[in-house]
Design an enzyme around this catalytic site. Structure first.
Site, PDB file in Angstrom:
ATOM      1  N   ASN A 141       0.885  -1.167  -0.072  1.00  0.00           N
ATOM      2  CA  ASN A 141       0.101   0.123  -0.098  1.00  0.00           C
ATOM      3  C   ASN A 141       0.841   1.269  -0.011  1.00  0.00           C
ATOM      4  O   ASN A 141       1.557   1.598   0.921  1.00  0.00           O
ATOM      5  CB  ASN A 141      -0.886  -0.036   1.423  1.00  0.00           C
ATOM      6  CG  ASN A 141      -1.626   1.220   1.456  1.00  0.00           C
ATOM      7  OD1 ASN A 141      -1.800   2.135   0.476  1.00  0.00           O
ATOM      8  ND2 ASN A 141      -2.162   1.463   2.614  1.00  0.00           N
ATOM      9  N   TRP A 142       0.974   1.938  -1.153  1.00  0.00           N
ATOM     10  CA  TRP A 142       1.857   3.171  -1.339  1.00  0.00           C
ATOM     11  C   TRP A 142       1.411   4.408  -0.491  1.00  0.00           C
ATOM     12  O   TRP A 142       1.956   5.350  -0.580  1.00  0.00           O
ATOM     13  CB  TRP A 142       2.107   3.550  -2.648  1.00  0.00           C
ATOM     14  CG  TRP A 142       2.981   2.276  -3.457  1.00  0.00           C
ATOM     15  CD1 TRP A 142       3.329   0.992  -2.870  1.00  0.00           C
ATOM     16  CD2 TRP A 142       3.380   2.378  -4.863  1.00  0.00           C
ATOM     17  NE1 TRP A 142       4.256   0.621  -3.662  1.00  0.00           N
ATOM     18  CE2 TRP A 142       4.144   1.271  -5.253  1.00  0.00           C
ATOM     19  CE3 TRP A 142       3.401   3.307  -5.949  1.00  0.00           C
ATOM     20  CZ2 TRP A 142       4.805   0.849  -6.329  1.00  0.00           C
ATOM     21  CZ3 TRP A 142       3.798   2.979  -7.026  1.00  0.00           C
ATOM     22  CH2 TRP A 142       4.578   1.694  -7.294  1.00  0.00           C
ATOM     23  N   LYS A 143      -0.111   4.434  -0.375  1.00  0.00           N
ATOM     24  CA  LYS A 143      -0.647   5.487   0.416  1.00  0.00           C
ATOM     25  C   LYS A 143      -0.362   6.970  -0.562  1.00  0.00           C
ATOM     26  O   LYS A 143      -0.552   6.502  -1.707  1.00  0.00           O
ATOM     27  CB  LYS A 143      -0.259   5.662   1.863  1.00  0.00           C
ATOM     28  CG  LYS A 143      -0.143   4.384   2.505  1.00  0.00           C
ATOM     29  CD  LYS A 143       0.153   4.737   4.107  1.00  0.00           C
ATOM     30  CE  LYS A 143       0.021   3.425   4.726  1.00  0.00           C
ATOM     31  NZ  LYS A 143       0.069   3.347   6.272  1.00  0.00           N
TER      32      LYS A 143
ATOM     33  N   HIS B 256      -9.430   1.264   5.339  1.00  0.00           N
ATOM     34  CA  HIS B 256      -8.021   1.532   5.830  1.00  0.00           C
ATOM     35  C   HIS B 256      -8.262   2.465   7.038  1.00  0.00           C
ATOM     36  O   HIS B 256      -8.839   3.474   6.914  1.00  0.00           O
ATOM     37  CB  HIS B 256      -7.087   2.016   4.922  1.00  0.00           C
ATOM     38  CG  HIS B 256      -5.740   2.009   5.473  1.00  0.00           C
ATOM     39  ND1 HIS B 256      -5.060   2.905   6.246  1.00  0.00           N
ATOM     40  CD2 HIS B 256      -4.638   0.980   5.179  1.00  0.00           C
ATOM     41  CE1 HIS B 256      -3.798   2.569   6.649  1.00  0.00           C
ATOM     42  NE2 HIS B 256      -3.628   1.468   6.151  1.00  0.00           N
TER      43      HIS B 256
ATOM     44  N   GLU C 145      -6.577   4.699   7.955  1.00  0.00           N
ATOM     45  CA  GLU C 145      -6.473   6.308   7.722  1.00  0.00           C
ATOM     46  C   GLU C 145      -7.637   6.786   6.764  1.00  0.00           C
ATOM     47  O   GLU C 145      -7.985   8.170   6.919  1.00  0.00           O
ATOM     48  CB  GLU C 145      -4.971   6.437   6.753  1.00  0.00           C
ATOM     49  CG  GLU C 145      -3.708   6.139   7.664  1.00  0.00           C
ATOM     50  CD  GLU C 145      -2.747   5.697   6.991  1.00  0.00           C
ATOM     51  OE1 GLU C 145      -2.719   5.537   5.693  1.00  0.00           O
ATOM     52  OE2 GLU C 145      -1.842   5.067   7.673  1.00  0.00           O
TER      53      GLU C 145
ATOM     54  N   GLU D 140      -5.228  -4.940  10.880  1.00  0.00           N
ATOM     55  CA  GLU D 140      -4.139  -4.008  11.125  1.00  0.00           C
ATOM     56  C   GLU D 140      -4.266  -3.147  12.351  1.00  0.00           C
ATOM     57  O   GLU D 140      -5.040  -2.350  12.380  1.00  0.00           O
ATOM     58  CB  GLU D 140      -4.108  -3.081  10.031  1.00  0.00           C
ATOM     59  CG  GLU D 140      -3.879  -3.657   8.526  1.00  0.00           C
ATOM     60  CD  GLU D 140      -3.238  -2.598   7.509  1.00  0.00           C
ATOM     61  OE1 GLU D 140      -2.226  -2.754   7.223  1.00  0.00           O
ATOM     62  OE2 GLU D 140      -4.064  -1.663   7.346  1.00  0.00           O
TER      63      GLU D 140
ATOM     64  N   GLY E 275       2.930   2.017  10.808  1.00  0.00           N
ATOM     65  CA  GLY E 275       3.740   3.005  10.548  1.00  0.00           C
ATOM     66  C   GLY E 275       4.544   3.468  11.991  1.00  0.00           C
ATOM     67  O   GLY E 275       5.137   4.451  11.969  1.00  0.00           O
TER      68      GLY E 275
ATOM     69  N   SER F 219       3.869  -2.511  10.163  1.00  0.00           N
ATOM     70  CA  SER F 219       5.326  -2.605  10.420  1.00  0.00           C
ATOM     71  C   SER F 219       5.811  -3.830   9.998  1.00  0.00           C
ATOM     72  O   SER F 219       6.604  -4.349  10.625  1.00  0.00           O
ATOM     73  CB  SER F 219       5.490  -2.141  11.986  1.00  0.00           C
ATOM     74  OG  SER F 219       5.183  -0.942  12.241  1.00  0.00           O
TER      75      SER F 219
ATOM     76  N   GLY G 211       2.932  -1.101   4.203  1.00  0.00           N
ATOM     77  CA  GLY G 211       2.934   0.281   4.119  1.00  0.00           C
ATOM     78  C   GLY G 211       4.275   0.790   3.695  1.00  0.00           C
ATOM     79  O   GLY G 211       4.713   0.701   2.697  1.00  0.00           O
ATOM     80  N   GLY G 212       4.833   1.258   4.689  1.00  0.00           N
ATOM     81  CA  GLY G 212       6.210   2.052   4.619  1.00  0.00           C
ATOM     82  C   GLY G 212       7.275   1.269   3.619  1.00  0.00           C
ATOM     83  O   GLY G 212       7.771   1.646   2.670  1.00  0.00           O
TER      84      GLY G 212
HETATM   85  P1  PGA Z   1       3.031   0.031   7.661  1.00  0.00           P
HETATM   86  O1  PGA Z   1       1.624   0.328   7.166  1.00  0.00           O
HETATM   87  O2  PGA Z   1       3.580  -1.238   6.942  1.00  0.00           O
HETATM   88  O3  PGA Z   1       3.859   1.221   7.158  1.00  0.00           O
HETATM   89  O4  PGA Z   1       2.992   0.106   9.240  1.00  0.00           O
HETATM   90  C1  PGA Z   1       0.702  -0.744   7.131  1.00  0.00           C
HETATM   91  C2  PGA Z   1      -0.579  -0.024   6.449  1.00  0.00           C
HETATM   92  O5  PGA Z   1      -0.949   0.963   6.714  1.00  0.00           O
HETATM   93  O6  PGA Z   1      -1.491  -0.745   5.403  1.00  0.00           O
END
Ligand code: PGA
Length: 475
Positions: A13-15, A112, A114, A184, A190, A230, A251-252
């Site tokens: 997930n590149w956000k 998600h 966010e 999650e 993150g 993470s 994510g990251g």
């Molecule tokens: P992260 O994010 O791997 O940076 O913790 C996961 C996500 O938001 O799907």
């Protein structure tokens, strides 16, 4: 119980990162790093598990990914980070499921944390978006997870399961099989603070149990459940070996093509070697130990019965209630009794606790499932008689039928139960303020009990109780 083979999914997930020019660079380095690994596997004769791969760029980078993937990385799927609920029309700024599917998207991330936090992607909306995505031939990745504050106050997994119950409330069993769930925990996203293997296993196995209770064993075996929070090339190998983990939402680390490729490789190398399951006893006990209601309460509840429509959504809610009401220890004890009675010709079970560790974990687990389903069945009968109007009302209802309490005591306990529930809800909504939970509850409940007569009266009326006709309080 039959086990279906679930292909692991590694989803990046590149956000809101990587524009379309950076996406081109990403594809080139990913492809290079992947080709190198494939060469090494070939030379060393390494056996790997097939893995499904996908990235979730922003809308503006989807076009370039769709063009390049077919040339540079044929196995790489892609999808969007959300969609709009309407199928088309005057919705400025929105992107529809049909547009994404026309671009070759296979998946859409929904719910998600966010999106839930910064946009109003609430449970009701998510449920209809899930349906729209499936109707358009794509697969939804439904994200669920509790906040740190929720976890610290023991409402963690219940919360995530409620999110799931809402998100899949409109689906048939066949549709549910195509849903991908991503657990999650918000506190792990993150932050570099990955959930422990034990936490992940416990949560994912409960989620699968929940799907089983709601949609049946076939669906529970087919549904893929990802972990997100993470994930890195360093922890991917051990996490993928954890039971019930069918891949990751990253994510990251997915922004770096080399790291994303490495996570894929660790999954492909390790997913075949599943560690044996730890016993159910160790895995999930913690989550349910804190159940408030006793078995006597449960007996009182089951003594009354009624009639209500049996929908998947309702079953899901009942599954939650069964968890909350009897607690895991009870389920486990009953499951052991049942399993041991089957094994022991005399039918006499002497010491259940000692048998937990010696039982085959799969057998124990299946017995626990059966036990839960039975409890749900009994609970439904109770609900059908109209004695319980909603799952949240059960603790209050148990007070109402308690003949040992005087009318004044009943009234006080009922208001307290309501104030407690209301305080938890309110705290969840303002969790970011950093106010300690205990202090918040004390202040909130005092206010609720002293002043908020209107709210309380509304609550009684909603539950069909007119206090003027049935006054508990003789003031
Ligand atoms: P992260 O994010 O791997 O940076 O913790 C996961 C996500 O938001 O799907």
């Amino acid at each position: 119980m039959s086990r279906s083979i679930r292909t692991p999914l590694v989803a990046g997930n590149w956000k809101m990162n990587l524009d379309h020019i950076q996406a081109v660079d990403w594809m080139k380095s990913y492809s290079k790093s992947n080709n190198g690994w494939m060469e090494r596997c070939k030379t060393n004769g390494m056996v790997t598990t097939p893995v499904e791969l996908a990235v979730f760029p922003s809308f503006t980078s989807l076009g370039v990914i769709s063009t390049m993937a077919s040339k540079l990385a044929p196995g790489l799927g892609y999808g969007a980070q959300t969609i709009s609920e309407p199928r088309s029309g005057a919705f400025t700024g929105d992107v529809s499921a049909g547009m994404l599917s026309a671009l070759g998207c296979k998946y859409v991330i929904l719910g998600h944390s966010e999106q839930r936090r910064y946009h109003p992607e609430d449970d009701g909306k998510i449920a209809s978006k899930v349906k729209v995505v499936l109707d358009t031939g794509m697969q939804p990745i439904v994200c669920i997870g509790e906040t740190k504050c929720g976890r610290d106050h023991g409402i963690g997994l219940d919360y995530a399961l409620s999110q799931l119950a809402d998100a899949v409330s409109l689906l048939s069993c066949d549709e549910m099989k195509k849903v991908i769930i991503a657990y999650e925990p918000v506190w792990a996203i993150g932050t570099g603070d990955t959930a422990t293997i034990r936490q992940v296993e416990s949560a994912l196995s409960d989620i699968r149990d929940f799907v089983n209770a709601d949609f049946g064993a076939d669906v529970a075996c087919a549904v893929r459940i990802l972990y997100g929070g993470s994930v890195t090339p360093v922890n991917a190998a051990s996490l993928i070996k954890a039971h019930d983990v069918d891949g990751f939402l990253i994510g990251g680390a997915s922004l770096d093509p080399i790291k994303y490729a490495k996570i894929y490789h660790r999954v492909a190398e390790n997913a075949v070697k599943r560690d044996p399951r730890p016993v159910a006893h160790d895995r999930v006990q913690q989550s349910f130990d804190s159940s408030d209601l006793s078995w006597q309460d449960w007996n009182a509840a089951t003594a009354l019965a009624g009639h209500r429509e049996d929908t998947p959504y309702w079953r899901g809610q009942l599954a939650l209630m069964a968890y909350r009401t009897v607690g895991f220890k009870y389920l486990e004890q009953k499951a052991v009794e049942r399993a041991m009675t089957g094994l022991d010709a005399s039918g006499v079970v002497t010491n259940c606790a000692n048998h937990v560790a010696s039982l085959d974990p799969d057998l124990l687990r299946d017995e626990i499932w059966s036990e839960r389903l039975e409890i749900i069945g009994r609970f439904m009968i109770l609900v059908e008689h109209g004695e319980v109007r909603g799952v949240d009302s059960v603790p209050e209802w148990l007070v109402e039928i308690d003949e040992t309490l005087s009318q004044d005591e009943k009234y006080r306990k009922l208001v307290e139960a309501r104030a407690d529930w209301s305080a938890r809800q309110a705290y969840g909504e303002i969790a970011d303020d950093g106010m300690p939970f205990d202090l918040f509850c004390r202040v909130y409940k005092a206010g609720y009990m002293a002043d908020d007569a209107d709210t309380r009266n509304r609550h009684w009326r909603q539950r069909g109780v007119d206090k003027r006709v049935q006054p508990w309080r003789t003031v």
